[in-house]
Design a protein around this motif. Structure first.
Motif, PDB file in Angstrom:
ATOM      1  N   LEU A  42       0.853  -1.189   0.000  1.00 34.41           N
ATOM      2  CA  LEU A  42       0.000   0.000   0.000  1.00 34.41           C
ATOM      3  C   LEU A  42       0.888   1.238   0.000  1.00 34.41           C
ATOM      4  N   GLY A  43       0.359   2.350  -0.524  1.00 35.89           N
ATOM      5  CA  GLY A  43       1.156   3.561  -0.670  1.00 35.89           C
ATOM      6  C   GLY A  43       1.301   4.387   0.596  1.00 35.89           C
ATOM      7  N   ALA A  44       0.621   3.995   1.678  1.00 34.14           N
ATOM      8  CA  ALA A  44       0.703   4.733   2.944  1.00 34.14           C
ATOM      9  C   ALA A  44       0.179   3.820   4.051  1.00 34.14           C
ATOM     10  N   ASN A  45       0.284   4.302   5.282  1.00 35.48           N
ATOM     11  CA  ASN A  45      -0.167   3.516   6.428  1.00 35.48           C
ATOM     12  C   ASN A  45      -1.634   3.743   6.760  1.00 35.48           C
ATOM     13  N   SER A  46      -2.378   4.283   5.819  1.00 37.22           N
ATOM     14  CA  SER A  46      -3.816   4.430   6.003  1.00 37.22           C
ATOM     15  C   SER A  46      -4.496   4.275   4.653  1.00 37.22           C
ATOM     16  N   TYR A  47      -5.773   3.928   4.702  1.00 39.33           N
ATOM     17  CA  TYR A  47      -6.564   3.825   3.474  1.00 39.33           C
ATOM     18  C   TYR A  47      -8.026   4.075   3.813  1.00 39.33           C
ATOM     19  N   SER A  48      -8.780   4.472   2.797  1.00 41.01           N
ATOM     20  CA  SER A  48     -10.224   4.649   2.942  1.00 41.01           C
ATOM     21  C   SER A  48     -10.910   3.804   1.895  1.00 41.01           C
ATOM     22  N   ALA A  49     -11.825   2.941   2.335  1.00 38.08           N
ATOM     23  CA  ALA A  49     -12.531   2.042   1.421  1.00 38.08           C
ATOM     24  C   ALA A  49     -13.932   1.795   1.948  1.00 38.08           C
ATOM     25  N   GLU A  50     -14.898   1.771   1.045  1.00 38.87           N
ATOM     26  CA  GLU A  50     -16.293   1.499   1.406  1.00 38.87           C
ATOM     27  C   GLU A  50     -16.769   2.406   2.538  1.00 38.87           C
ATOM     28  N   GLY A  51     -16.325   3.663   2.512  1.00 44.07           N
ATOM     29  CA  GLY A  51     -16.766   4.631   3.508  1.00 44.07           C
ATOM     30  C   GLY A  51     -16.090   4.518   4.858  1.00 44.07           C
ATOM     31  N   THR A  52     -15.033   3.707   4.957  1.00 47.23           N
ATOM     32  CA  THR A  52     -14.342   3.508   6.222  1.00 47.23           C
ATOM     33  C   THR A  52     -12.869   3.878   6.063  1.00 47.23           C
ATOM     34  N   THR A  53     -12.322   4.631   7.002  1.00 44.46           N
ATOM     35  CA  THR A  53     -10.904   4.983   6.995  1.00 44.46           C
ATOM     36  C   THR A  53     -10.180   4.156   8.050  1.00 44.46           C
ATOM     37  N   VAL A  54      -9.054   3.589   7.655  1.00 49.60           N
ATOM     38  CA  VAL A  54      -8.298   2.678   8.514  1.00 49.60           C
ATOM     39  C   VAL A  54      -6.863   3.174   8.629  1.00 49.60           C
ATOM     40  N   THR A  55      -6.322   3.173   9.840  1.00 51.14           N
ATOM     41  CA  THR A  55      -4.908   3.486  10.067  1.00 51.14           C
ATOM     42  C   THR A  55      -4.196   2.215  10.503  1.00 51.14           C
ATOM     43  N   LEU A  56      -3.112   1.910   9.824  1.00 51.77           N
ATOM     44  CA  LEU A  56      -2.344   0.702  10.091  1.00 51.77           C
ATOM     45  C   LEU A  56      -1.078   1.049  10.866  1.00 51.77           C
ATOM     46  N   THR A  57      -0.651   0.125  11.724  1.00 51.85           N
ATOM     47  CA  THR A  57       0.580   0.304  12.488  1.00 51.85           C
ATOM     48  C   THR A  57       1.483  -0.890  12.261  1.00 51.85           C
ATOM     49  N   ALA A  58       2.692  -0.643  11.817  1.00 54.84           N
ATOM     50  CA  ALA A  58       3.637  -1.729  11.559  1.00 54.84           C
ATOM     51  C   ALA A  58       3.847  -2.575  12.805  1.00 54.84           C
ATOM     52  N   GLY A  59       3.793  -3.884  12.625  1.00 52.84           N
ATOM     53  CA  GLY A  59       4.018  -4.801  13.733  1.00 52.84           C
ATOM     54  C   GLY A  59       2.793  -5.105  14.563  1.00 52.84           C
ATOM     55  N   GLU A  60       1.668  -4.468  14.247  1.00 50.20           N
ATOM     56  CA  GLU A  60       0.441  -4.725  14.993  1.00 50.20           C
ATOM     57  C   GLU A  60      -0.645  -5.258  14.077  1.00 50.20           C
ATOM     58  N   HIS A  61      -1.451  -6.179  14.590  1.00 48.63           N
ATOM     59  CA  HIS A  61      -2.605  -6.735  13.886  1.00 48.63           C
ATOM     60  C   HIS A  61      -2.214  -7.338  12.532  1.00 48.63           C
ATOM     61  N   GLY A  62      -1.060  -7.984  12.506  1.00 49.09           N
ATOM     62  CA  GLY A  62      -0.633  -8.697  11.308  1.00 49.09           C
ATOM     63  C   GLY A  62       0.049  -7.852  10.258  1.00 49.09           C
TER      64      GLY A  62
END
Length: 274
Positions: A42-62
Motif C-alpha cells: 500500500l502507498g501509505a499507512n492508512s486507506y479509505s474504502a467502502e466509507g471507512t478509513t483505517v490506520t495501520l501500524t507496523a508490527g500490529e494486527h498482522g
C-alpha cells in the motif's frame, strides 16, 4: 494455508527460499503464499474504502512493512486460525472467519474467507470465495505469490510467456503512477533480466508460463484476476507470476471490485505442469 511443495517426478517446482519456519516466524514468503486482504504494498499507512478509513501500524494486527516502511502482503501471513471444513480425495477447503477483533483492526469488513485447493490431471487449482457476513461490502484486493522454479535448467535459459495486457509504470517505491503501455503477448528468454513489474487488463483465461528443458509450468488466471505482478529478483532462481484481483495499492486508490452483502466474490487460478 500456504503451498509449500509441488513436485513433478521428484523435482521441486516451488522456490523454498528461507523455508516454512521463516514464513511462520516472520512472514518471509516462499512456496505459494496468499496475500490477503491486499496484494503487494500500500502507498501509505492508512486507506479509505467502502466509507471507512483505517490506520495501520507496523508490527500490529498482522501488518508487516517493506524496506520503505509501506504495509505489504496483507495480514494473514502465517495466520494460525484457519479451519478445515472439507477434505476429500485430492481436494481441501479451509476457512477464516474474518470477524476476529485483531483482523478487523486492519481490515474492518466482516466476512468469511474460504480457500479450496484441488489437484487433478497435472493441475493444482486454488479457488477463493469471499462472503460478507455484515452489512458492508468487502473490497477484493488480494492475490497469490507463487514462487516457481525449474531447478534442472539454468535460470538464464528459462522462457517466460505472457498474454496481451497493460504494463503499468511504477515509481521508485513500486507503486503505479497511473501511466501504462499496452503490451502484446510475449515469449522471451528470462536471461539476466529482473522483474518487479505490475500489469492490468488481464483477461479471464489468460495464461502465463515459464518453460525450460522438457518442462513447462503454466499459471492460468481462470476467473477474477484482472491484474498481475511478475517478480524475478536478482540472485534467485525463481520467477513469480502472481494473480491479483486488483493492481497494487488499489485499496487506497480504488478501481477494485467488491463482494456485496447477500452475495460473494470468487477468484480462481491454476498451476499446470506439462
Amino acid at each position: 494455508m500456504i503451498g509449500i511443495s509441488l513436485t513433478d517426478s521428484g523435482t521441486e517446482l516451488l522456490g523454498q527460499r528461507r523455508g516454512l519456519d521463516a514464513y511462520v516466524a516472520n512472514g518471509k514468503t516462499m512456496g505459494i503464499p496468499l496475500l490477503y486482504p491486499w496484494a503487494n504494498r500500500l502507498g501509505a499507512n492508512s486507506y479509505s474504502a467502502e466509507g471507512t478509513t483505517v490506520t495501520l501500524t507496523a508490527g500490529e494486527h498482522g501488518v508487516r512493512t517493506d524496506p520503505n516502511g509501506l504495509p505489504i502482503h496483507g495480514v494473514l501471513a502465517a495466520y494460525p486460525h484457519w479451519r478445515v471444513t472439507h477434505e476429500s480425495g485430492h481436494e481441501l477447503t479451509s476457512e477464516v472467519d474474518f470477524s476476529d477483533e485483531d483482523l478487523l483492526a486492519s481490515f474492518p469488513f466482516p466476512h468469511r474467507l474460504a480457500l479450496t485447493v484441488s489437484l487433478s490431471q497435472r493441475a493444482l487449482r486454488m479457488r477463493i470465495s469471499v462472503t460478507p457476513t455484515g452489512e458492508q461490502a468487502v473490497p477484493l484486493c488480494f492475490g497469490f505469490h507463487p514462487y516457481l522454479q525449474l531447478p534442472d535448467v539454468p535460470r538464464d535459459q528459462w522462457i517466460i510467456d505472457t498474454p496481451a495486457m497493460r504494463h503499468l509504470t511504477l515509481d521508485g517505491q513500486g507503486l503505479p503512477t497511473g501511466e501504462a503501455v499496452v503490451q502484446p503477448a510475449l515469449s522471451e528468454p528470462l536471461g539476466d533480466k529482473t522483474f518487479d513489474d505490475g500489469y492490468d487488463q488481464v483477461a479471464d483465461g489468460a495464461v502465463f508460463a515459464v518453460s525450460g528443458g522438457d518442462r513447462r509450468i503454466e499459471v492460468h488466471f481462470e476467473e477474477g484476476y484482472p491484474a498481475a505482478q511478475i517478480f524475478a529478483p536478482p540472485g534467485e532462481s525463481v520467477v513469480c507470476l502472481e494473480p491479483m484481483t486488483a493492481v497494487t495499492d488499489a485499496l487506497r486508490r480504488g478501481g477494485y471490485r467488491s463482494a456485496q452483502p447477500g452475495d460473494w466474490g470468487i477468484a480462481q487460478f491454476s498451476i499446470r505442469v506439462g
